[in-house]
Enzyme design. Structure first.
Site, PDB file in Angstrom:
ATOM      1  N   LYS A 113     -40.504 -27.806-110.156  1.00 20.86           N
ATOM      2  CA  LYS A 113     -39.419 -27.875-109.166  1.00 20.86           C
ATOM      3  C   LYS A 113     -39.551 -26.812-108.083  1.00 20.86           C
ATOM      4  O   LYS A 113     -39.047 -26.971-106.979  1.00 20.86           O
ATOM      5  CB  LYS A 113     -38.058 -27.796-109.855  1.00 20.86           C
ATOM      6  CG  LYS A 113     -37.773 -29.053-110.670  1.00 20.86           C
ATOM      7  CD  LYS A 113     -36.307 -29.425-110.722  1.00 20.86           C
ATOM      8  CE  LYS A 113     -36.171 -30.847-111.284  1.00 20.86           C
ATOM      9  NZ  LYS A 113     -34.818 -31.315-111.376  1.00 20.86           N
ATOM     10  N   LYS A 195     -42.395 -39.322-114.135  1.00 18.73           N
ATOM     11  CA  LYS A 195     -41.158 -39.772-114.792  1.00 18.73           C
ATOM     12  C   LYS A 195     -40.220 -40.446-113.785  1.00 18.73           C
ATOM     13  O   LYS A 195     -40.095 -39.980-112.660  1.00 18.73           O
ATOM     14  CB  LYS A 195     -40.472 -38.532-115.388  1.00 18.73           C
ATOM     15  CG  LYS A 195     -39.161 -38.792-116.075  1.00 18.73           C
ATOM     16  CD  LYS A 195     -38.603 -37.492-116.636  1.00 18.73           C
ATOM     17  CE  LYS A 195     -37.805 -36.697-115.623  1.00 18.73           C
ATOM     18  NZ  LYS A 195     -36.500 -37.255-115.280  1.00 18.73           N
ATOM     19  N   LYS A 198     -33.691 -39.797-111.096  1.00 15.10           N
ATOM     20  CA  LYS A 198     -32.639 -40.222-110.167  1.00 15.10           C
ATOM     21  C   LYS A 198     -32.676 -39.469-108.851  1.00 15.10           C
ATOM     22  O   LYS A 198     -32.133 -39.933-107.865  1.00 15.10           O
ATOM     23  CB  LYS A 198     -31.267 -40.101-110.820  1.00 15.10           C
ATOM     24  CG  LYS A 198     -30.874 -38.688-111.222  1.00 15.10           C
ATOM     25  CD  LYS A 198     -29.476 -38.679-111.755  1.00 15.10           C
ATOM     26  CE  LYS A 198     -29.331 -37.877-113.031  1.00 15.10           C
ATOM     27  NZ  LYS A 198     -29.836 -36.495-112.963  1.00 15.10           N
TER      28      LYS A 198
HETATM   29  P1  ATP Z   1     -33.344 -34.854-111.792  1.00 11.08           P
HETATM   30  O1  ATP Z   1     -34.491 -35.510-111.071  1.00 11.08           O
HETATM   31  O2  ATP Z   1     -32.236 -34.419-110.884  1.00 11.08           O
HETATM   32  O3  ATP Z   1     -33.802 -33.772-112.753  1.00 11.08           O
HETATM   33  P2  ATP Z   1     -33.265 -36.741-113.934  1.00 11.08           P
HETATM   34  O4  ATP Z   1     -33.422 -38.189-113.581  1.00 11.08           O
HETATM   35  O5  ATP Z   1     -34.464 -36.031-114.508  1.00 11.08           O
HETATM   36  O6  ATP Z   1     -32.692 -36.006-112.659  1.00 11.08           O
HETATM   37  P3  ATP Z   1     -31.515 -35.351-115.705  1.00 11.08           P
HETATM   38  O7  ATP Z   1     -30.069 -35.248-115.415  1.00 11.08           O
HETATM   39  O8  ATP Z   1     -32.385 -34.174-115.432  1.00 11.08           O
HETATM   40  O9  ATP Z   1     -32.056 -36.624-114.927  1.00 11.08           O
HETATM   41  O10 ATP Z   1     -31.730 -35.809-117.219  1.00 11.08           O
HETATM   42  C1  ATP Z   1     -30.689 -36.247-118.068  1.00 11.08           C
HETATM   43  C2  ATP Z   1     -31.253 -36.662-119.405  1.00 11.08           C
HETATM   44  O11 ATP Z   1     -31.975 -37.891-119.267  1.00 11.08           O
HETATM   45  C3  ATP Z   1     -32.237 -35.655-120.008  1.00 11.08           C
HETATM   46  O12 ATP Z   1     -32.074 -35.654-121.406  1.00 11.08           O
HETATM   47  C4  ATP Z   1     -33.588 -36.228-119.634  1.00 11.08           C
HETATM   48  O13 ATP Z   1     -34.580 -35.817-120.544  1.00 11.08           O
HETATM   49  C5  ATP Z   1     -33.309 -37.741-119.743  1.00 11.08           C
HETATM   50  N1  ATP Z   1     -34.175 -38.488-118.831  1.00 11.08           N
HETATM   51  C6  ATP Z   1     -34.261 -38.301-117.501  1.00 11.08           C
HETATM   52  N2  ATP Z   1     -35.152 -39.145-116.957  1.00 11.08           N
HETATM   53  C7  ATP Z   1     -35.649 -39.897-117.996  1.00 11.08           C
HETATM   54  C8  ATP Z   1     -36.643 -40.940-118.078  1.00 11.08           C
HETATM   55  N3  ATP Z   1     -37.287 -41.376-116.996  1.00 11.08           N
HETATM   56  N4  ATP Z   1     -36.891 -41.488-119.286  1.00 11.08           N
HETATM   57  C9  ATP Z   1     -36.228 -41.053-120.386  1.00 11.08           C
HETATM   58  N5  ATP Z   1     -35.299 -40.063-120.386  1.00 11.08           N
HETATM   59  C10 ATP Z   1     -35.010 -39.488-119.198  1.00 11.08           C
HETATM   60 MG    MG Z   2     -34.370 -33.824-114.833  1.00 12.15          MG
END
Ligand code: ATP
Ligand code: MG
Length: 335
Positions: A113, A195, A198
């Site tokens: 990040k 990955k 969002k």
């Molecule tokens: P950001 O990009 O802002 O970090 P994010 O999509 O990674 O957002 P988080 O809020 O960081 O979402 O993650 C919330 C939860 O969802 C965490 O437990 C993370 O491990 C899980 N998670 C996030 N993206 C995935 C994915 N693509 N597949 C499975 N689990 C996920």
């Molecule tokens: Mg995340």
């Protein structure tokens, strides 16, 4: 007897994605009857770079309503917003002397990040300490997260152990951590080595319409073999689609492969589009109902969690005999 506690957190950095649904939410939906599920919307974590535009309140409401719309029940599942419970920051500070700057600067997520020196700020660096506090504040029995959070969970255990050893008491409960075997890392459809996230542009949001889903699945990267089987290294794009297809059907990957025998990629993609659309349309149908209820419900949940967090912090102050002011009558005052 009270049910064991399940804890997880999600940042309000965008709308929930199919990755969250497959990785975390579907597990919560199926486990919720046997646990007290606590879901923290991590708005403080979302503020790791200065940002004055994001309306975190609205995002929290949207996210909480969407989580309930996925099938979580009000009576089993307490969703709340992190910034509304100040004890998270207090505990993070109590934990901070037990973590070195060196170990934080080696965290993979920090390195990813921190795209340049300017974004490598203190909030981003200390993120795992606040995350440890989030988990340890509620004496959680189980924590579920996706694969990307593994390193932070390991650090949480290390911090808690050091804290307990230093004070010679088991004051912090170290939970069991669960990273699901399948779906713990749903990949980006256009770039399956990354990955699905969002905060990145190319993801399937739980509020996407069937038309948008169709477009996104149609342009998902596959390969030229036109043969459906699971091989994440050789066929990362196709294997990711296959994983989503299996999970949404509630199948093992091998069952999904069998179901798709003899089909080409176009036929598979149209089946997948239908499946994802059906699932998301069902969630979207519930969303408006929950959105009208959510403000009152979050307030109720917040009151409950403030009490839990306040009790934990008071107990720590009392046991550690620090940060509590003596009263004139000789009794200790904890807040
Ligand atoms: P950001 O990009 O802002 O970090 P994010 O999509 O990674 O957002 P988080 O809020 O960081 O979402 O993650 C919330 C939860 O969802 C965490 O437990 C993370 O491990 C899980 N998670 C996030 N993206 C995935 C994915 N693509 N597949 C499975 N689990 C996920
Ligand atoms: Mg995340």
């Amino acid at each position: 007897m009270s049910k064991p506690r399940f804890f997880t957190g999600i940042q309000p950095t965008g709308l929930l994605t199919l990755g969250h649904y497959c990785g975390v939410i579907r597990h919560l939906v199926s486990l919720q009857d046997n646990y007290e599920v606590i879901i923290m919307i991590a708005d403080l974590h979302a503020f790791t770079v200065p940002n004055s535009v994001l309306n975190y309140h609205e995002r929290c409401y949207e996210m909480a309503a969407l989580l309930y719309a996925c099938g979580l029940k009000e009576e089993n599942c307490k969703i709340f917003c992190q910034s509304q419970v100040p004890e998270h920051l207090f505990l993070a500070h109590l934990l901070s002397p037990f973590v070195t700057v060196g170990s934080l600067s080696h965290m993979i997520q920090y390195k990813e990040k921190k795209k340049n020196e300017e974004t490598g700020n203190l909030a981003l660096l200390s993120y795992p300490v606040l995350m440890a506090a989030d988990i340890l504040l509620y004496d959680a029995d189980l924590v579920i997260v996706g694969q990307d959070q593994r390193q932070h969970l390991e650090l949480t255990s290390i911090i808690a152990r050091k804290f307990n050893n230093f004070f010679g008491q088991n004051l912090l409960k170290i939970p069991q951590f669960i990273i699901p075997d399948q779906g713990a890392k749903i990949m980006d459809l256009r770039n399956p080595t990354k990955k699905m996230s969002k905060s990145e542009t190319d993801h399937i949001s739980l509020l996407d319409t069937p038309e948008i889903i169709k477009k996104k699945v149609a342009r998902a990267v596959t390969d030229s073999e036109n043969k459906i089987y699971y091989h994440p290294r050789k066929k990362p794009g196709l294997s990711n689609l296959l994983t989503i297809y299996a999970l949404l059907n509630g199948w093992e990957i091998s069952e999904a492969e069998k179901n798709l025998t003899g089909l080409g990629y176009d036929q598979f993609k149209s089946k997948l589009t239908q499946l994802v659309s059906d699932k998301l349309v069902a969630i979207q149908k519930n969303y408006d109902f929950w959105r009208t209820m959510i403000e009152v419900l979050l307030e109720k949940n917040t009151n409950y969690l403030r009490t839990q967090a306040g009790n934990k912090v008071n107990l720590l102050k009392k046991e550690l005999k620090i940060f509590s002011l003596p009263r004139k009558n000789g009794k200790e005052q904890n807040n």
